[in-house]
Design a protein around this motif. Structure first.
Motif, PDB file in Angstrom:
ATOM      1  N   GLU A 297       0.835  -1.207   0.000  1.00 52.44           N
ATOM      2  CA  GLU A 297       0.000   0.000   0.000  1.00 52.44           C
ATOM      3  C   GLU A 297       0.870   1.257   0.000  1.00 52.44           C
ATOM      4  OE1 GLU A 297      -3.182   0.214  -0.372  1.00 52.44           O
ATOM      5  OE2 GLU A 297      -3.553  -1.957  -0.377  1.00 52.44           O
ATOM      6  N   ILE A 298       1.927   1.230   0.795  1.00 49.87           N
ATOM      7  CA  ILE A 298       2.823   2.389   0.863  1.00 49.87           C
ATOM      8  C   ILE A 298       3.520   2.605  -0.477  1.00 49.87           C
ATOM      9  CG2 ILE A 298       4.930   3.263   1.951  1.00 49.87           C
ATOM     10  CD1 ILE A 298       3.956   1.571   4.448  1.00 49.87           C
ATOM     11  N   LEU A 299       3.991   1.526  -1.083  1.00 43.97           N
ATOM     12  CA  LEU A 299       4.680   1.646  -2.372  1.00 43.97           C
ATOM     13  C   LEU A 299       3.729   2.124  -3.459  1.00 43.97           C
ATOM     14  CD1 LEU A 299       6.749  -1.670  -2.172  1.00 43.97           C
ATOM     15  CD2 LEU A 299       7.648   0.658  -2.011  1.00 43.97           C
ATOM     16  N   LYS A 300       2.473   1.692  -3.374  1.00 41.40           N
ATOM     17  CA  LYS A 300       1.479   2.144  -4.349  1.00 41.40           C
ATOM     18  C   LYS A 300       1.253   3.649  -4.204  1.00 41.40           C
ATOM     19  CE  LYS A 300      -1.111  -0.020  -7.470  1.00 41.40           C
ATOM     20  NZ  LYS A 300      -0.566  -1.025  -8.425  1.00 41.40           N
ATOM     21  N   PHE A 308       5.662  -6.827  -6.811  1.00 39.34           N
ATOM     22  CA  PHE A 308       5.927  -8.254  -6.690  1.00 39.34           C
ATOM     23  C   PHE A 308       6.508  -8.517  -5.295  1.00 39.34           C
ATOM     24  CE2 PHE A 308       5.852  -7.497 -11.165  1.00 39.34           C
ATOM     25  CZ  PHE A 308       5.421  -8.666 -11.759  1.00 39.34           C
ATOM     26  N   VAL A 309       6.175  -9.667  -4.748  1.00 32.09           N
ATOM     27  CA  VAL A 309       6.778 -10.127  -3.502  1.00 32.09           C
ATOM     28  C   VAL A 309       7.454 -11.457  -3.778  1.00 32.09           C
ATOM     29  CG1 VAL A 309       6.377 -10.868  -1.131  1.00 32.09           C
ATOM     30  CG2 VAL A 309       5.055  -8.969  -2.072  1.00 32.09           C
ATOM     31  N   MET A 310       8.726 -11.579  -3.402  1.00 29.23           N
ATOM     32  CA  MET A 310       9.488 -12.799  -3.677  1.00 29.23           C
ATOM     33  C   MET A 310      10.141 -13.284  -2.388  1.00 29.23           C
ATOM     34  SD  MET A 310      11.110 -12.017  -7.389  1.00 29.23           S
ATOM     35  CE  MET A 310      10.699 -13.649  -7.917  1.00 29.23           C
ATOM     36  N   LEU A 323      -5.942 -12.255   1.920  1.00 28.22           N
ATOM     37  CA  LEU A 323      -5.350 -10.932   2.069  1.00 28.22           C
ATOM     38  C   LEU A 323      -4.519 -10.546   0.850  1.00 28.22           C
ATOM     39  CD1 LEU A 323      -4.255 -11.132   5.819  1.00 28.22           C
ATOM     40  CD2 LEU A 323      -6.189  -9.853   4.870  1.00 28.22           C
ATOM     41  N   ILE A 324      -3.795 -11.500   0.294  1.00 28.97           N
ATOM     42  CA  ILE A 324      -3.002 -11.224  -0.914  1.00 28.97           C
ATOM     43  C   ILE A 324      -3.913 -10.899  -2.085  1.00 28.97           C
ATOM     44  CG2 ILE A 324      -1.450 -12.258  -2.616  1.00 28.97           C
ATOM     45  CD1 ILE A 324      -0.251 -13.902  -0.280  1.00 28.97           C
ATOM     46  N   GLU A 325      -4.991 -11.668  -2.222  1.00 31.73           N
ATOM     47  CA  GLU A 325      -5.919 -11.472  -3.339  1.00 31.73           C
ATOM     48  C   GLU A 325      -6.573 -10.092  -3.280  1.00 31.73           C
ATOM     49  OE1 GLU A 325      -7.687 -12.529  -6.876  1.00 31.73           O
ATOM     50  OE2 GLU A 325      -6.155 -13.622  -5.757  1.00 31.73           O
ATOM     51  N   GLU A 326      -6.840  -9.595  -2.078  1.00 31.64           N
ATOM     52  CA  GLU A 326      -7.522  -8.307  -1.925  1.00 31.64           C
ATOM     53  C   GLU A 326      -6.552  -7.130  -1.850  1.00 31.64           C
ATOM     54  OE1 GLU A 326      -9.743  -8.826   1.629  1.00 31.64           O
ATOM     55  OE2 GLU A 326     -11.196 -10.238   0.748  1.00 31.64           O
ATOM     56  N   SER A 327      -5.246  -7.379  -1.905  1.00 31.52           N
ATOM     57  CA  SER A 327      -4.248  -6.329  -1.714  1.00 31.52           C
ATOM     58  C   SER A 327      -3.796  -5.730  -3.038  1.00 31.52           C
ATOM     59  CB  SER A 327      -3.039  -6.905  -0.970  1.00 31.52           C
ATOM     60  OG  SER A 327      -2.307  -7.762  -1.823  1.00 31.52           O
ATOM     61  N   SER A 328      -2.863  -4.786  -2.939  1.00 36.19           N
ATOM     62  CA  SER A 328      -2.274  -4.154  -4.127  1.00 36.19           C
ATOM     63  C   SER A 328      -1.147  -4.980  -4.731  1.00 36.19           C
ATOM     64  CB  SER A 328      -1.735  -2.767  -3.744  1.00 36.19           C
ATOM     65  OG  SER A 328      -2.745  -1.955  -3.211  1.00 36.19           O
ATOM     66  N   ILE A 329      -0.833  -6.112  -4.120  1.00 36.37           N
ATOM     67  CA  ILE A 329       0.241  -6.972  -4.628  1.00 36.37           C
ATOM     68  C   ILE A 329      -0.210  -7.625  -5.927  1.00 36.37           C
ATOM     69  CG2 ILE A 329       1.646  -9.010  -4.152  1.00 36.37           C
ATOM     70  CD1 ILE A 329       1.318  -8.364  -1.154  1.00 36.37           C
TER      71      ILE A 329
END
Length: 383
Positions: A297-300, A308-310, A323-329
């Protein structure tokens, strides 16, 4: 002339030479006894990695039965002879961590009492690795588990991306701590078309070293999130204030020390430019994803257009898929060190990178007595 085989003492075979035209390494391999690969897990989903490894090795999975009795006890039965062989036990850790640990301990002990020569545990994600520091009146559970594994009969461990590299010092036998970063770096280069316009992000200052390693290898910029929204392991009480201070205690005048100021985190900031860039957050474990969602959210807000998260180990506990599905990720990329097929069905954003290649090569090299240095090429102390 082919070299002579090195034997620990002189014997009637001291002048034995490798057959003409046969490389020394193959001759040495032929001279060594066999090896077997077993899976210590009772769930079908967790044996997938073991099957991938045995397929790459061109071997069959060892015959064993691992199951839970009606009273909850774990039972292990080895269905073939293992006398004098190198045995590799592959154990992935599902959500039921304690059952998986008991399966590994019981299988190792069963193989030890069956006269296996060496018992090597292949544990891609080492459980309890987050409990590797003293917290108040707690215990260093990771060290306890290391002692239990040694007592059960393990003589070597292959693992991947330990949460703290110092954990290797808890063991009384060799530990090969492999790295998943080459596979994740390859994914970035091949699956993110415009990765040159990316910036590597550490979601807290603690993760800065890992992020710096990725950034230097990909020749990309680096950003670090710092501020009040972060809560790291270092913020937890580590027992240095235990036992509690006694009120009205008399202190010798010569022993008065300056009072340490209490920590207060500044407002959240992003050190580095992410505007109009792809943000790639890197870490070793994704378990509770709230901190990753907050970072996204902050990066957005700061202008990143893709996030991307790795990470190596995708534990993805509790409501992580939702939570991942509903997020900005946009995408979460993890390896198959931990089974997460159920989570992938719940969230299409989760992608998997296969690391069975490096595990199978580690098994082959250990059995053949070859150097493991090839698997640690260009890896530095900080990686």
């Amino acid at each position: 002339m082919p070299r002579k085989l090195l034997l620990p003492y002189k014997s009637v075979f001291s002048h034995f030479r490798a057959p003409r035209g046969l490389p020394d390494s193959l001759a040495m391999n032929a001279a060594r006894s066999g090896y077997r690969v077993f899976s210590a897990n009772s769930t079908a989903a967790c044996t997938e990695l073991a099957k991938r490894i045995t397929e790459r090795l061109g071997a069959e999975l060892g015959k064993s039965v691992v199951y839970q009795e009606t009273n909850g006890e774990t039972r292990v039965e080895i269905k073939e002879s293992v006398r004098g062989q190198d045995i590799f036990i592959i154990q992935t850790i599902p959500r039921d961590v304690n059952t998986a640990v008991m399966e590994l301990l019981i299988m190792a002990y069963a193989l030890k009492t069956s006269c296996a020569r060496n018992i090597i545990g292949v544990i891609p994600y080492f459980p309890y690795s987050k409990q590797s520091k003293m917290r108040k009146r707690g215990s260093i559970v990771c060290k306890l588990l290391a002692s239990m594994l040694a007592k059960a009969g393990l003589t070597h461990i292959i693992t991947m991306d330990l949460h703290q590299k110092e954990i290797q010092g808890f063991f009384s036998f060799p530990v090969d701590n492999l790295r998943a970063s080459p596979f994740l770096l390859q994914y970035i280069q091949e699956e993110i078309p415009d990765y040159r316009n990316a910036v590597i992000v550490a979601k807290s200052p603690d993760a800065a070293k890992r992020a710096q390693s990725y950034a230097e290898r990909l020749r990309l910029g680096l950003a670090v999130i710092h501020g009040e929204a972060q809560c790291t392991e270092q913020d937890m009480d580590d027992g240095r204030h235990s036992p509690p201070m006694v009120k009205n205690a008399t202190v010798h005048p010569g022993l008065e020390l300056p009072l340490m100021m209490a920590k207060e985190k500044p407002p959240i900031t992003v050190v580095g430019d992410v505007g109009g860039r792809i943000a790639i957050i890197v870490d070793d474990i994704i378990d509770d994803v709230e901190s990753f969602v907050a970072a996204a959210e902050i990066l957005k807000e700061r202008g990143a257009y893709k996030i991307f998260v790795m990470a190596t180990h995708g534990l993805l506990s509790a409501d992580a898929p939702r939570l991942i599905e509903e997020s900005s990720i946009d995408e979460v990329v993890v390896t198959n060190t931990v089974p997460h097929e159920v989570q992938k069905l719940q969230c299409p954003k989760i992608k998997t990178v296969d690391i069975s290649l490096i595990l199978s090569e580690a098994i082959r090299r250990i059995h053949n007595g070859e150097s493991m240095a090839y698997l640690f090429r260009n890896i530095t102390v900080d990686d």
